[in-house]
Motif scaffolding. Structure first.
Motif, PDB file in Angstrom:
ATOM      1  N   HIS A  27      12.060   2.526 -13.730  1.00  0.00           N
ATOM      2  CA  HIS A  27      11.597   2.819 -15.093  1.00  0.00           C
ATOM      3  C   HIS A  27      10.205   3.428 -15.067  1.00  0.00           C
ATOM      4  O   HIS A  27       9.452   3.331 -16.036  1.00  0.00           O
ATOM      5  N   GLY A  28       9.815   3.984 -13.915  1.00  0.00           N
ATOM      6  CA  GLY A  28       8.554   4.725 -13.864  1.00  0.00           C
ATOM      7  C   GLY A  28       7.354   3.903 -13.428  1.00  0.00           C
ATOM      8  O   GLY A  28       6.222   4.411 -13.441  1.00  0.00           O
ATOM      9  N   LEU A  29       7.544   2.618 -13.059  1.00  0.00           N
ATOM     10  CA  LEU A  29       6.397   1.785 -12.655  1.00  0.00           C
ATOM     11  C   LEU A  29       5.947   2.204 -11.252  1.00  0.00           C
ATOM     12  O   LEU A  29       6.751   2.262 -10.330  1.00  0.00           O
ATOM     13  N   LYS A  30       4.648   2.488 -11.116  1.00  0.00           N
ATOM     14  CA  LYS A  30       4.130   2.903  -9.803  1.00  0.00           C
ATOM     15  C   LYS A  30       3.589   1.677  -9.062  1.00  0.00           C
ATOM     16  O   LYS A  30       2.937   0.813  -9.671  1.00  0.00           O
ATOM     17  N   PRO A  31       3.850   1.595  -7.750  1.00  0.00           N
ATOM     18  CA  PRO A  31       3.419   0.393  -7.008  1.00  0.00           C
ATOM     19  C   PRO A  31       1.913   0.156  -7.070  1.00  0.00           C
ATOM     20  O   PRO A  31       1.467  -0.973  -7.125  1.00  0.00           O
ATOM     21  N   GLU A  32       1.109   1.262  -7.119  1.00  0.00           N
ATOM     22  CA  GLU A  32      -0.343   1.058  -7.007  1.00  0.00           C
ATOM     23  C   GLU A  32      -0.987   0.565  -8.313  1.00  0.00           C
ATOM     24  O   GLU A  32      -2.176   0.280  -8.340  1.00  0.00           O
ATOM     25  N   VAL A  33      -0.203   0.483  -9.411  1.00  0.00           N
ATOM     26  CA  VAL A  33      -0.836   0.051 -10.680  1.00  0.00           C
ATOM     27  C   VAL A  33      -0.930  -1.478 -10.783  1.00  0.00           C
ATOM     28  O   VAL A  33      -1.612  -1.992 -11.652  1.00  0.00           O
ATOM     29  N   ILE A  34      -0.214  -2.196  -9.935  1.00  0.00           N
ATOM     30  CA  ILE A  34      -0.238  -3.664 -10.053  1.00  0.00           C
ATOM     31  C   ILE A  34      -1.576  -4.181  -9.524  1.00  0.00           C
ATOM     32  O   ILE A  34      -1.909  -3.958  -8.350  1.00  0.00           O
ATOM     33  N   ARG A  49      -8.357  -6.212  -8.292  1.00  0.00           N
ATOM     34  CA  ARG A  49      -7.922  -5.073  -7.479  1.00  0.00           C
ATOM     35  C   ARG A  49      -8.083  -3.804  -8.321  1.00  0.00           C
ATOM     36  O   ARG A  49      -7.631  -3.764  -9.470  1.00  0.00           O
ATOM     37  N   ARG A  50      -8.756  -2.810  -7.759  1.00  0.00           N
ATOM     38  CA  ARG A  50      -8.976  -1.556  -8.507  1.00  0.00           C
ATOM     39  C   ARG A  50      -7.671  -0.764  -8.547  1.00  0.00           C
ATOM     40  O   ARG A  50      -6.875  -0.822  -7.597  1.00  0.00           O
ATOM     41  N   PRO A  51      -7.433  -0.025  -9.630  1.00  0.00           N
ATOM     42  CA  PRO A  51      -6.197   0.773  -9.685  1.00  0.00           C
ATOM     43  C   PRO A  51      -6.162   1.765  -8.515  1.00  0.00           C
ATOM     44  O   PRO A  51      -7.191   2.382  -8.212  1.00  0.00           O
ATOM     45  N   GLY A  52      -5.016   1.857  -7.850  1.00  0.00           N
ATOM     46  CA  GLY A  52      -4.934   2.644  -6.613  1.00  0.00           C
ATOM     47  C   GLY A  52      -4.678   4.112  -6.868  1.00  0.00           C
ATOM     48  O   GLY A  52      -4.328   4.519  -7.973  1.00  0.00           O
ATOM     49  N   VAL A  53      -4.833   4.897  -5.826  1.00  0.00           N
ATOM     50  CA  VAL A  53      -4.541   6.334  -5.885  1.00  0.00           C
ATOM     51  C   VAL A  53      -3.067   6.502  -5.513  1.00  0.00           C
ATOM     52  O   VAL A  53      -2.610   5.886  -4.548  1.00  0.00           O
ATOM     53  N   PRO A  54      -2.303   7.320  -6.241  1.00  0.00           N
ATOM     54  CA  PRO A  54      -0.886   7.485  -5.894  1.00  0.00           C
ATOM     55  C   PRO A  54      -0.729   7.912  -4.438  1.00  0.00           C
ATOM     56  O   PRO A  54      -1.479   8.754  -3.943  1.00  0.00           O
ATOM     57  N   GLY A  55       0.206   7.245  -3.756  1.00  0.00           N
ATOM     58  CA  GLY A  55       0.490   7.606  -2.367  1.00  0.00           C
ATOM     59  C   GLY A  55      -0.354   6.878  -1.346  1.00  0.00           C
ATOM     60  O   GLY A  55      -0.030   6.897  -0.160  1.00  0.00           O
ATOM     61  N   ALA A  56      -1.453   6.252  -1.792  1.00  0.00           N
ATOM     62  CA  ALA A  56      -2.298   5.521  -0.825  1.00  0.00           C
ATOM     63  C   ALA A  56      -1.555   4.276  -0.347  1.00  0.00           C
ATOM     64  O   ALA A  56      -0.747   3.705  -1.093  1.00  0.00           O
ATOM     65  N   PRO A  57      -1.801   3.837   0.913  1.00  0.00           N
ATOM     66  CA  PRO A  57      -1.058   2.648   1.398  1.00  0.00           C
ATOM     67  C   PRO A  57      -1.436   1.399   0.590  1.00  0.00           C
ATOM     68  O   PRO A  57      -2.589   1.250   0.171  1.00  0.00           O
ATOM     69  N   LEU A  58      -0.459   0.521   0.349  1.00  0.00           N
ATOM     70  CA  LEU A  58      -0.725  -0.702  -0.417  1.00  0.00           C
ATOM     71  C   LEU A  58      -1.481  -1.696   0.468  1.00  0.00           C
ATOM     72  O   LEU A  58      -1.324  -1.683   1.691  1.00  0.00           O
ATOM     73  N   PRO A  59      -2.298  -2.544  -0.146  1.00  0.00           N
ATOM     74  CA  PRO A  59      -3.085  -3.494   0.655  1.00  0.00           C
ATOM     75  C   PRO A  59      -2.191  -4.445   1.455  1.00  0.00           C
ATOM     76  O   PRO A  59      -1.035  -4.694   1.087  1.00  0.00           O
ATOM     77  N   ALA A  60      -2.782  -4.970   2.523  1.00  0.00           N
ATOM     78  CA  ALA A  60      -2.006  -5.863   3.405  1.00  0.00           C
ATOM     79  C   ALA A  60      -1.868  -7.255   2.774  1.00  0.00           C
ATOM     80  O   ALA A  60      -2.583  -7.604   1.842  1.00  0.00           O
ATOM     81  N   ARG A  61      -0.929  -8.010   3.302  1.00  0.00           N
ATOM     82  CA  ARG A  61      -0.750  -9.404   2.861  1.00  0.00           C
ATOM     83  C   ARG A  61      -1.153 -10.323   4.009  1.00  0.00           C
ATOM     84  O   ARG A  61      -1.067  -9.941   5.164  1.00  0.00           O
ATOM     85  N   ALA A  62      -1.515 -11.548   3.656  1.00  0.00           N
ATOM     86  CA  ALA A  62      -1.830 -12.529   4.707  1.00  0.00           C
ATOM     87  C   ALA A  62      -0.705 -13.550   4.775  1.00  0.00           C
ATOM     88  O   ALA A  62      -0.279 -14.073   3.744  1.00  0.00           O
TER      89      ALA A  62
END
Length: 1503
Positions: free
Chosen positions: A608-615, A630-643
């Motif tokens: 439905h158009g939700l981009k991963p970097e907006v969360i 978390r600052r809004p991300g740039v489209p296409g940038a890698p998502l942050p890592a998890r611990a």
């Protein structure tokens, strides 16, 4: 001899009306109902039934159902399943609690349950299979190898299951305190209803258990206890490291650190800096200035859109309207309340804002109106009722902030609860408030020249935000004007807000993120806010997604819950687009369990158009405000890592990446970077704020201009939170600047990303390890199937019991969940938490739906739930306690010392230590005179309206009876004759009639006509055991003995000769028998002891004379005296006072049968007053009747002229420890009637000596001492001050009678003890009994009770063993001869004591604690079975309180006695059997419980 006194004395007997009325039974045992309780696991078969496992059948008919994805993680679910599978291999059956079917009616569930999956998708088929539970025909004693849902025990055809568990040759019951495995004993088959010992004891004991010779009859109860024993034999975790040495003072052994405990290894953390806060030229000097600017320049621009209950827009507030209305309100507040001279509000005053969540518009106007008027708004929730959860704490907040005025809307005011005359209710704990309505029509337009004062932001307080602490206290966090403005600037920079954007807000706009973004920052940036109230979300979970779609919103502000609900409902909405979103702020993204919600939401809505970097998850707290985002991300940038962290590491406060065991891993996502302009460090959560190492979990502390400044009105707590200066490892402060504690636990990861693993308030510290409440909730919810409980309604908290925190989980149970399903789910949750978190649960409780206290936004109010739990107001419908598993810090069991040291050494040791040998003696008895038979007959005037007897009349009646005996009874001298009479003159006359005829009388309490089945067997037993040749009785009782009802209870064909003495002809016996020696038997005294043993003792003529003389001297009983006796006349001192003393001493006795008090309660007290009685004797049961029944009627008695000032001594006759609480309350209650507080005292006797102590007229008052209970368990006596912890008050048992010597002896070594020891009371006296006539029960006890010698010290004297433990203390008081007085303190019966963990416990002490645990406990009794402590409590409240008692009883026994309760049994009032002396028959109760005859309301088996 006594007979010689009879003819010449005046003896007046007073017997109240209704001489032959129904008699109280010796045991009040309830009639056993065998089939009353069906086992929840086994339902009776109706016709042929198939053997299905209900657990399996249920699971197969269940769909996955809805899930709350806050706590959802596939990895975690898999981990839990793996852990449970491991447990299943061990195959341990837990005993399921027994519940009476009537007890629980589930409360009806509200129709509109919030969509936390409770109503989302229910699988109907599970309901149809409710009825498919059927029993499993199987072995008659289930081996503990199958799970509980395979049915607990078989033999469903007959309820009197006949298989038994036998401990051969009286093996000692298995000791569950050691973990060594015990062998199971073989089974033995008995015929159904086989009597246990050929003859019943006390009550018809058709199928009772007895450990004495070890043929316990199986029943549902004993099977379950066996299962419990099997589960308790499993090794505990963790290993027992922490011990208390329970010596004179408790020494906590320092636990040895486990070498495998992970320790932090990193370097010390360096404070992390946020980017600098940029300076933008057009930022306003104050937030009000921004509103003024937009109100003037952008008046038509929309500020706020609110929705109605259906989710449609209700109205839009423009910036122009917002400005003018706020100004109007500010003007009204400052100028129109009160007068010019005395305004109600001044700048700086605090004002409460009370607006519902559905009305953001009114709230905005009120908030900005307050800012413009420079008064301080305090937003709070709308109080819905007087009893609202937490509303009292809101009162505390208003009080501490000094609030006197509340702003609200007209609609809200109408909805507030009112008193009958229309005033707003005074809420509990609230200060008096003046209510002001802020609707536009009530506001005044300001005059042209009035303008609000808008100063540049400074350090004055702008507003106060409320926060609830872990304990439930509500405090106000004060935010200054400059902090408010700086926070808005920092959020604007971090979130990159721009003018004119649209923001959808689902959060509460009164506080936290909802207020900071949705009310403050939005106005600063002229943002259009769309507010979605909670009520709309309940009705339409997709509403916020639709709003984003319709308004092309750029930012949405939500919680995980909203993501989850939208996912659940998204199938209904195909055509929504979330492509416009540049930022989806997840307010509770700091919760470790938010990862899975964010992932699942992205999965569903990416199409439905939700981009991963907006969360954008973020971390906030009321004190530090926004900590990181978390600052809004740039489209296409890698998502942050998890611990992926190890749970075991986290519990020790260190960060370890989980590699090997994926079952106990926690995945956390970052919450972005530190806020602009802020500085952050991590410090240790407890102790001084020392900086953590890089791989250590600690509390996040923040230094920033954009944070709270203090807890308003609470300077003490403020310093600890808002002025923290971190220190380095050497303890030196790292700088000058103060930091604010955020209450969040976390660490800084690579790239300065912040990770949060929990909150301080959710932290449970158990045995030095940290556990997070949310983690435990997640594990519980991963246990399938979760159809038993509602996902969103679980509370986890810890309670402090016995020096450690104990974890409690409370959840709401679904109405359709069956008993067995719930129990199954609970036991699996226990195992899952045990496996994954390595921690034991203390209690798991399920409550009916919609009964847990809720917060205003629908969450569970945890601190209020905890309060309910501790007060016993939770009313669970299912409960599982596991104290055996998780209480690992009990004192070491005491090892009994081998008797290597002889009694002589002990005695010498005592003497060397300066301790006296514990002995005491009464004064000298003098010569026992042998008086003539014939004395002058003194006539006395009869008492009006009552039956009166002089000695002559008594003598004549006794002669008639003696004649009848010699004629009809064809008896020989020395034959035993049973006297079966209600209390009265007939009893006394027949007693002397027997003596005249040379027979030995045996007085027996008549059977209760209404309860022959329970009481007649006892009568029959005494008749058989005493080998009576004849029964003397009345006509009425003779009919009863031969009735059909009697034939149902005993064999009536074999009664000995029965003589009815009602209408005897006037005859005299040929001669009056005179015994040749004083050692001849005078009478037999039969009594059932509290342990249920029937004993008869032989009393000689010499003992009778010595006893009567001793009592005469002690009480100064002269012939002119009158005494009143309200005692049962069948055994012990009661019989002596009733039948013997008045004849011996010649005084007048007024006899009041205790049963008369049942019909006329004030009879005893009014008699004392009427005849000006100085001395009276009664029993504890009489005293209790008067205390409970007349305690409230003292005024009425006073009006009737009852005056007790004449009473000089009121002696309670008993064979037990003095009941201090009862005697004191009796004295206090009747003090108003003139009763002297010194009058009440106690007597003490035993089987071997009927009267050892009796508080006479001379001698000092009885003393009271306070002894240390811990020492008492070690058989030592240590006196402490009144009110000392663990102190027990004890009252002296009365002055020792003339001619009596007592000594305190070690019951094992038989050596004398010093006066600091508890030992058996031995007595030497001329009136001791001469021996047992017979002991029914334990023949081994025979001879040495009467003629036994000390093993050292004074080996010549012959002593009688009383069987009671006590001690002697020399007091400061002086006795009649001027010597210091030695007081004897009786502590309890040796037979009744419980030996647990190598210590000696007295049941009454545990029972006293239990009775204090909850207001609904009327009476309680304890006993042990196979080394398990069983507590039986009578419930006097409603049956829904029954399960509340289980944790409270367990807690109090653990806290005060350091014992773990094995079984808690809740029964109806009156079930605990009590004998005529008011003593509990604990062994009798034990046998009824084990034979399943109690019909309990609830039985809980503690794990």
């Amino acid at each position: 001899m006594l007979v010689q006194h009879l003819c010449g004395r005046s003896l007046v007997c007073f017997v109240s009306s209704g001489g032959d009325s129904g008699l109280q039974s010796n045991q009040q045992g309830s009639s056993p109902s065998v089939n009353a309780v069906q086992d929840p696991a086994v339902e009776p078969a109706a016709g042929p039934s198939t053997s299905t496992s209900s657990g399996r059948c249920r699971r197969s008919h269940r769909s996955g159902g809805a899930r709350d994805d806050r706590y959802r993680s596939d990895i975690h679910t898999e981990a839990v399943q793996a852990a449970l599978a491991k447990h299943k291999e061990q195959k341990m059956a837990l005993p399921m609690p027994t519940k009476r079917r009537s007890a629980y009616v589930q409360s009806p569930v509200d129709n509109c349950t919030p969509p936390d999956t409770s109503s989302a998708s229910e699988d109907e088929s599970s309901l149809h299979h409710q009825a498919s539970m059927s029993e499993v025909p199987g072995q008659s004693l289930q081996s503990p190898d199958s799970w509980i849902n395979r049915s607990l025990q078989g033999s469903s055809t007959s309820s009197s299951a006949s298989s038994t568990l036998s401990h051969e040759n009286s093996i000692i019951p298995p000791d569950v305190t050691s973990s060594a495995a015990q062998e199971r004993a073989p089974r033995v088959d008995l015929p159904p209803n086989a009597p246990v010992r050929g003859m019943s004891r006390g009550q018809s004991r058709s199928s009772m258990m007895d450990t004495a010779d070890g043929v316990p009859v199986s029943s549902r109860v004993s099977t379950k206890i066996q299962q419990l024993l099997n589960t308790l034999k499993r090794p505990k975790r963790p290993p027992l490291r922490e011990f208390f040495m329970d010596d004179s003072e408790e020494i906590v052994e320092v636990p040895q650190p486990d070498p495998n405990t992970p320790k932090p290894e990193g370097r010390q953390i360096i404070p992390v800096k946020g980017e600098p806060l940029g300076v933008v030229s057009n930022w306003p000097p104050a937030l009000q200035a921004a509103l003024a600017r937009w109100g003037a320049t952008q008046a038509k621009s929309p500020a706020l859109t609110t929705l109605d209950i259906t989710g449609k827009p209700l109205y839009t507030l423009t910036y122009g309207k917002l400005w003018t209305r706020s100004v109007k309100l500010a003007y009204t507040l400052l100028n129109k309340l009160g007068t010019k001279a005395e305004p109600v509000l001044k700048p700086g005053d605090r004002v409460a804002l009370v607006y519902p969540n559905s009305d953001p518009g009114m709230f905005w106007v009120a908030f900005y109106g307050c800012l413009l008027a420079e008064v301080i708004p305090v937003p709070i929730e709308v109080p819905l009722s007087r009893k609202d959860a937490g509303s009292q704490q809101i009162g505390f907040l208003l009080g501490s902030c000094g609030v006197g005025l509340a702003l609200t809307s007209e609609v809200c005011l109408k909805g507030l609860p009112k008193t009958p005359n229309g005033e707003i209710l005074q809420f509990k704990g609230w200060p008096r408030l003046k209510w002001v309505v802020t609707d536009s029509k009530y506001l005044t337009k300001p005059s042209k020249d009035w303008q609000p004062h808008i100063p540049t932001a400074n350090n004055d307080i702008a507003y106060i935000e409320y926060k609830a602490s872990k304990e439930g206290t509500v405090m106000g966090v004060a935010v200054s004007k400059v902090a408010m403005l700086t926070h808005c600037q920092a959020l604007t920079q971090a979130c990159n807000y721009s003018e004119g954007e649209t923001l959808v807000n689902v959060l509460d706009f009164k506080k936290d993120m909802g207020l900071w973004h949705g009310v403050l920052t939005s106005v600063m940036n002229r943002i259009h806010t769309v507010s979605v109230p909670y009520a709309v979300m309940k009705a339409c979970p997709m509403s916020w997604v639709q709003r984003v779609h319709l308004h092309k919103a750029r930012v949405a502000l939500v919680k995980c819950r909203d993501l989850h609900w939208a996912m659940m409902a998204h199938r209904e909405q195909r055509d929504v687009s979330l492509a416009s979103l540049r930022m989806l702020i997840v307010a509770d993204g700091a919760n470790p369990w938010s990862v899975s919600s964010c992932d699942a939401f992205l999965n569903v809505f990416q199409i439905h158009g939700l981009k991963p970097e907006v969360i954008c998850p973020c971390a906030t707290s009321p004190e530090a405000m926004t900590v990181a985002i978390r600052r809004p991300g740039v489209p296409g940038a890698p998502l942050p890592a998890r611990a992926i962290l190890s749970m075991a590491g986290l519990s020790h406060g260190v960060i370890r990446v989980n590699t090997e065991d994926k079952n106990s891993a926690l995945t956390v996502q970052d919450v972005g970077h530190v806020m602009p302009g802020a500085l952050m460090c991590i410090v240790k959560p407890d102790g001084p704020p020392q900086l953590c190492k890089t791989d250590e979990i600690g509390e996040i502390v923040v230094n920033s201009r954009a944070g709270g400044t203090m807890y308003y009105g609470l300077p003490g707590v403020t310093k600890n939170t808002f002025e923290v200066i971190p220190v380095n490892s050497s303890g030196a402060p790292i700088g000058e600047i103060p930091f604010v504690r955020s209450g969040l636990l976390g660490f800084v990861g690579p790239g300065s990303l912040v990770f949060v693993v929990g909150k301080i308030e959710g932290l449970l510290m158990v045995s030095g390890r940290r556990h997070n409440a949310d983690d435990l909730v997640a594990t519980a919810l991963a246990v399938e199937p979760v159809k038993t409980v509602y996902r969103g309604r679980i509370a986890v908290f810890s309670v402090t019991v016995f020096y450690d925190e104990r974890i409690v989980i409370v959840a709401e149970q679904r109405p359709e969940a069956s008993e067995e399903d719930s129990f199954q789910w609970m036991s699996r949750v226990l195992q899952a938490i045990d496996s994954i978190h390595q921690v034991g649960l203390y209690c798991l409780a399920l409550v009916p739906a919609n009964t847990l206290p809720k917060t205003p936004l629908g969450g569970i109010h945890v601190s209020e739930t905890k309060q309910h739990f501790l007060e016993g107001n939770l009313h669970p419908c299912n409960i599982l306690m596991c104290p055996h598993t998780c209480v690992t810090n009990l004192p070491k069991p005491r090892q009994k010392q081998p008797v290597g040291v002889g009694p002589a050494s002990i005695m010498v040791g005592n003497l060397v230590a300066g301790k006296r040998i514990a002995q005491a003696a009464g004064r000298d008895l003098g010569l026992i005179e042998d008086q003539d038979l014939v004395r002058k007959v003194r006539q006395t005037t009869p008492l009006s309206g009552r039956s009166l007897t002089t000695c002559v009349q008594l003598h004549k009646r006794a002669e008639k009876i003696a004649a009848a005996l010699s004629e009809r009874g064809s008896l020989n001298t020395g034959d035993n004759v049973v006297l079966l009479y209600p209390p009265g003159i007939d009893l006394i006359a027949s007693f002397y009639g027997c003596l005249y005829a040379g027979c030995v009388p045996v007085t027996v309490r008549p059977p209760h006509p209404q309860n022959l089945t329970a009481t007649l067997p006892t009568v029959r037993m005494i008749i058989d055991v005493s080998k009576a040749a004849c029964i003397l009785t009345t006509q009425n009782l003779m009919k009863i003995l031969r009735s059909k009802e009697a034939a149902a209870a005993v064999n009536i064909k074999t009664w000995p000769t029965i003589i009815d003495t009602d209408d005897l002809p006037r005859k005299r016996p040929p001669q009056i028998y005179k015994p040749p020696t004083a050692e001849m038997l005078a009478y037999l005294d039969f009594s059932v002891s509290t342990t249920g043993m029937l004993t008869g003792v032989k009393i000689s003529h010499a003992a009778v004379s010595a006893l009567c003389r001793s009592i005469k001297l002690q009480c100064e009983l002269y012939s002119s005296r009158q005494i009143a006796i309200c005692l049962d006349p069948y055994c012990g001192l009661g019989f002596v006072l009733w039948c013997l003393c008045s004849v011996y001493s010649g005084h007048q006795s007024i006899l009041i049968p205790p049963m008369e008090l049942e019909t006329s309660l004030p009879l005893w007290l009014s008699t004392l007053s009427q005849y000006r009685i100085r001395d009276t004797f009664c029993s504890y049961s009489v005293m209790e009747l008067c205390t409970k029944g007349l305690g409230t009627q003292t005024e009425a008695l006073k009006l009737r002229g009852v005056n007790l000032s004449c009473v000089r001594s009121c002696v309670v006759v008993a064979e037990e420890r003095p009941r201090l609480a009862l005697t004191q309350s009796f004295s206090k209650l009747f003090k108003d009637l003139g009763l002297s507080p010194r009058a009440v005292s106690t007597a003490f006797g035993s089987r071997v000596n009927l009267a050892i102590c009796l508080q006479g007229t001379t001698g000092p008052d009885p003393s009271i001492v306070y002894v240390d209970m811990k020492s008492l368990r070690h058989d030592r006596v240590r006196l402490v001050e009144r009110g000392a912890p663990q102190s027990l008050p004890l009252m002296e048992s009365g002055t020792i009678l003339p001619g009596v010597r007592v000594i305190i002896v070690n019951p094992e070594t038989r050596g004398p003890l010093g006066d600091s020891h508890l030992g058996e009371v031995w007595v030497n006296s001329p009136h001791s009994a001469s021996g047992y006539y017979t002991i029914y029960g334990e023949e081994s006890l025979q001879a040495d009770h009467f003629n036994t010698r000390l093993s050292f010290g004074d080996p010549q004297t012959l002593w009688a063993r009383t069987g009671y433990l006590g001690f002697v203390r020399r007091t400061e008081l002086l006795d009649a001869s001027g010597d210091r007085h030695d007081a004897l303190f009786v502590v309890g019966s040796l037979d009744e004591t419980l030996e647990l963990r190598g210590l000696r416990y007295h049941p009454i002490d545990i029972e006293t604690s239990v009775s204090r645990a909850h207001r609904s406990i009327a009476e309680s009794a304890v006993f042990t079975w196979t080394n398990l402590l069983v507590v039986v409590s009578e419930l006097c409240g409603s049956e829904q309180d029954a399960l509340d008692l289980v944790p409270l009883v367990t807690n109090v026994v653990l806290e005060e006695h350091h014992l773990v309760v094995g079984v808690v049994v809740i029964v109806d009032p009156g079930v605990i059997p009590i004998n005529s002396r008011g003593e509990k028959q604990r062994m009798h109760l034990r046998d009824s419980f084990l034979a399943d005859q109690l019909d309990p309301i609830y039985v809980a088996y503690n794990m």
